[in-house]
Design a protein around this motif. Structure first.
Motif, PDB file in Angstrom:
ATOM      1  N   MET A   1       7.115  91.118  24.545  1.00  0.00           N
ATOM      2  CA  MET A   1       6.155  90.015  24.516  1.00  0.00           C
ATOM      3  C   MET A   1       6.454  89.025  25.634  1.00  0.00           C
ATOM      4  N   SER A   2       5.424  88.310  26.040  1.00  0.00           N
ATOM      5  CA  SER A   2       5.562  87.352  27.137  1.00  0.00           C
ATOM      6  C   SER A   2       6.442  86.178  26.717  1.00  0.00           C
ATOM      7  N   LEU A   3       6.877  85.393  27.699  1.00  0.00           N
ATOM      8  CA  LEU A   3       7.881  84.361  27.451  1.00  0.00           C
ATOM      9  C   LEU A   3       7.386  83.302  26.482  1.00  0.00           C
TER      10      LEU A   3
ATOM     11  N   ILE B   1       9.479  83.513  35.954  1.00  0.00           N
ATOM     12  CA  ILE B   1       9.003  82.707  34.828  1.00  0.00           C
ATOM     13  C   ILE B   1       7.506  82.449  34.925  1.00  0.00           C
ATOM     14  N   LYS B   2       6.988  82.291  36.141  1.00  0.00           N
ATOM     15  CA  LYS B   2       5.576  81.946  36.324  1.00  0.00           C
ATOM     16  C   LYS B   2       4.644  83.142  36.100  1.00  0.00           C
ATOM     17  N   ASP B   3       5.184  84.357  35.982  1.00  0.00           N
ATOM     18  CA  ASP B   3       4.343  85.532  35.764  1.00  0.00           C
ATOM     19  C   ASP B   3       4.000  85.622  34.272  1.00  0.00           C
ATOM     20  N   PRO B   4       2.744  85.384  33.882  1.00  0.00           N
ATOM     21  CA  PRO B   4       2.397  85.361  32.457  1.00  0.00           C
ATOM     22  C   PRO B   4       2.446  86.734  31.803  1.00  0.00           C
ATOM     23  N   ARG B   5       2.400  87.807  32.600  1.00  0.00           N
ATOM     24  CA  ARG B   5       2.367  89.161  32.038  1.00  0.00           C
ATOM     25  C   ARG B   5       3.760  89.749  31.844  1.00  0.00           C
ATOM     26  N   ARG B   6       4.764  89.125  32.405  1.00  0.00           N
ATOM     27  CA  ARG B   6       6.129  89.645  32.322  1.00  0.00           C
ATOM     28  C   ARG B   6       6.615  89.590  30.871  1.00  0.00           C
ATOM     29  N   LEU B   7       7.191  90.671  30.382  1.00  0.00           N
ATOM     30  CA  LEU B   7       7.617  90.776  28.997  1.00  0.00           C
ATOM     31  C   LEU B   7       9.110  90.487  28.864  1.00  0.00           C
ATOM     32  N   TYR B   8       9.494  89.978  27.690  1.00  0.00           N
ATOM     33  CA  TYR B   8      10.866  89.552  27.441  1.00  0.00           C
ATOM     34  C   TYR B   8      11.323  90.044  26.066  1.00  0.00           C
ATOM     35  N   ALA B   9      12.650  90.007  25.871  1.00  0.00           N
ATOM     36  CA  ALA B   9      13.193  90.243  24.532  1.00  0.00           C
ATOM     37  C   ALA B   9      12.744  89.093  23.634  1.00  0.00           C
ATOM     38  N   PRO B  10      12.301  89.388  22.426  1.00  0.00           N
ATOM     39  CA  PRO B  10      11.650  88.354  21.610  1.00  0.00           C
ATOM     40  C   PRO B  10      12.620  87.469  20.838  1.00  0.00           C
TER      41      PRO B  10
END
Length: 448
Positions: free
Chosen positions: A217-219, A276-285
């Motif tokens: 999921m995104s940040l 951080i500014k990339d809204p599509r980048r996914l992260y560990a939730p």
């Protein structure tokens, strides 16, 4: 210039740059990722080793006659197993999972197994995604994992609703490993958004423990759902760190070390602000729990230490060049080290001989600290201009904060607009809260 000066300047600069990069990457250990985080307590970490055992139990064909149980067993009562779904039951739409009613811990648990390398259906779930393909609740998620979670919730919503209403003091816990961790995280997100399917369950009763989590999921969502979702990472685990899409990772499974090294080089050259500014980048939730057991230039394993935080920047952004990056992804190793860490915490508490009343006070303090840390993370996300992030509201999370208008209003509120106080007063005049905590329009005195 190299020819004129008689010295290969460009080549020297290039070699120095490569040497500096290699030196920094080789010295960067997993301990650096969480060195500023606080230490976890036994009360908050207690579910982790237990839920790891429940995930391992999904691999058993018959829980009454186990073949692969870890030392100490699974800690489950066979009579508490409500159902078990296999690949035949899910038709490959979702990984196998179990529903377990844990009376000892007042918990309703759905545990999802990890990736099966021999099943094409698991790969199909991973491949069903493209960057920015699926948006929900104002953020981006992994499409295949969300569809798998939706299938599980649709299939089991009736029995979950029955259990939630029958045991109103029980929590509803979703847990999983690797591929299953992504499904579990999506289940928690969908359960919060569609709590009406589960008897209007309160958000505080829903929780998730994603073990060796996938970046799903995104940040803005990862931070916003940190009060519900918890991610557990063992030392150098590669999956929570690589921003390579899951579908690309498992396409390149047999040359994974080469892929990780190339991704490591690219991520090192990418500024954190740009990521951080990339809204599509996914992260560990969600909230992160990092189990650290090895130190730089030290041989062997040390007594594990568990650190926790809700980070916004520095959220496992760089791959660790380590020979343990893949082995630390194993659910067996995670369960062992989590149990060791838990035993050490309990032993320290026993030595201190903390009275029962003081333990209750510490639990209340911990809950308050987690709440403050969660709200601080939301505010920091706004400060760092994370796409679609908004500052916490004293009225809770509105379901309609999803479109462009909501994002514009959130930016105005985070910038300290003087109209905010008037807007809050207007809400108090026009709206009340119903029994489920939602905002409803007040009735006028002339209405029936």
């Amino acid at each position: 210039m190299s020819i004129i000066c008689g010295i290969p300047l460009l080549e020297c600069v290039y070699c120095l740059a490569c040497a500096r990069w290699a030196w920094k990457r080789c010295l960067h250990t997993a301990g650096h990722d969480s060195e500023t985080w606080g230490l976890a307590t036994a009360e908050e970490f207690e579910p982790v080793p237990r839920l790891c055992r429940y995930i391992l139990a999904v691999y058993e064909d018959d829980l009454r006659h186990p073949l692969w149980e870890p030392p100490g067993g699974y800690g489950m009562k066979p009579d508490g197993l409500i159902l078990k779904r296999t690949y035949e039951d899910t038709r490959g739409t979702a990984p196998p999972y179990i529903l377990y009613l844990d009376h000892d811990h007042a918990d309703i648990v759905i545990a999802v197994r990890g990736l099966n390398l021999a099943k094409e259906s698991d790969y199909a779930v991973l491949m069903d995604n493209k960057l920015g393909k699926r948006k929900i609740d104002g953020g981006y998620v992994h499409n295949g994992l969300l569809k798998a979670a939706g299938w599980v919730l649709d299939a089991e919503c009736d029995i979950l609703k029955e259990l939630v209403e029958k045991y109103p003091s029980y929590t509803l816990t979703f847990t999983g490993h690797s591929l299953g961790s992504g499904v579990a995280a999506m289940l928690a997100l969908v359960a919060v958004l569609h709590h009406d399917k589960l008897g209007n369950i309160d958000r505080r009763r829903i929780r998730c423990y994603a073990v060796a989590p996938a970046r799903c999921m995104s940040l803005n969502l990862a931070v916003r759902y940190a009060d519900v979702i918890n991610s557990v990472v063992l030392q150098d685990d590669f999956l929570p760190r690589t921003s390579t899409p899951l579908e690309d990772i498992f396409k390149s499974l047999f040359c994974l070390p080469c892929l990780l090294c190339l991704r490591c080089m690219r991520d090192t050259c990418t500024p954190d602000e740009k990521m951080i500014k990339d809204p599509r980048r996914l992260y560990a939730p969600g909230r992160l729990y990092h189990i650290v057991e090895r130190k730089l230039f030290r041989l062997g394993r040390f007594p594990p230490v568990v650190r926790t935080a809700v980070p916004v920047d520095g959220r496992f952004e760089h791959i660790v060049l380590s020979c343990n990056a893949i082995s630390d992804h194993s659910i067996i190793w995670i369960q062992r080290e989590a149990q060791k860490a838990m035993d050490i915490m309990v032993e320290k508490d026993d030595i201190m001989e903390i009275p029962a009343k003081q333990r209750m006070e510490r639990q209340e303090t911990l809950a308050r600290e987690h709440s403050e840390e969660y709200r601080a993370a939301l505010q920091r996300a706004v400060t760092l201009s994370v796409p679609h992030a908004y500052s916490p509201s004293k009225y809770g999370t509105f379901d309609e904060v999803e479109g462009e208008d909501s994002h514009r209003s959130s930016r105005e509120s985070s910038s300290g607009s003087p109209k905010r106080e008037n807007w809050d007063e207007l809400i108090e005049l026009l709206f009340d809260r119903d029994v489920s905590g939602h905002m409803v329009l007040k009735k006028s005195q002339g209405d029936g």
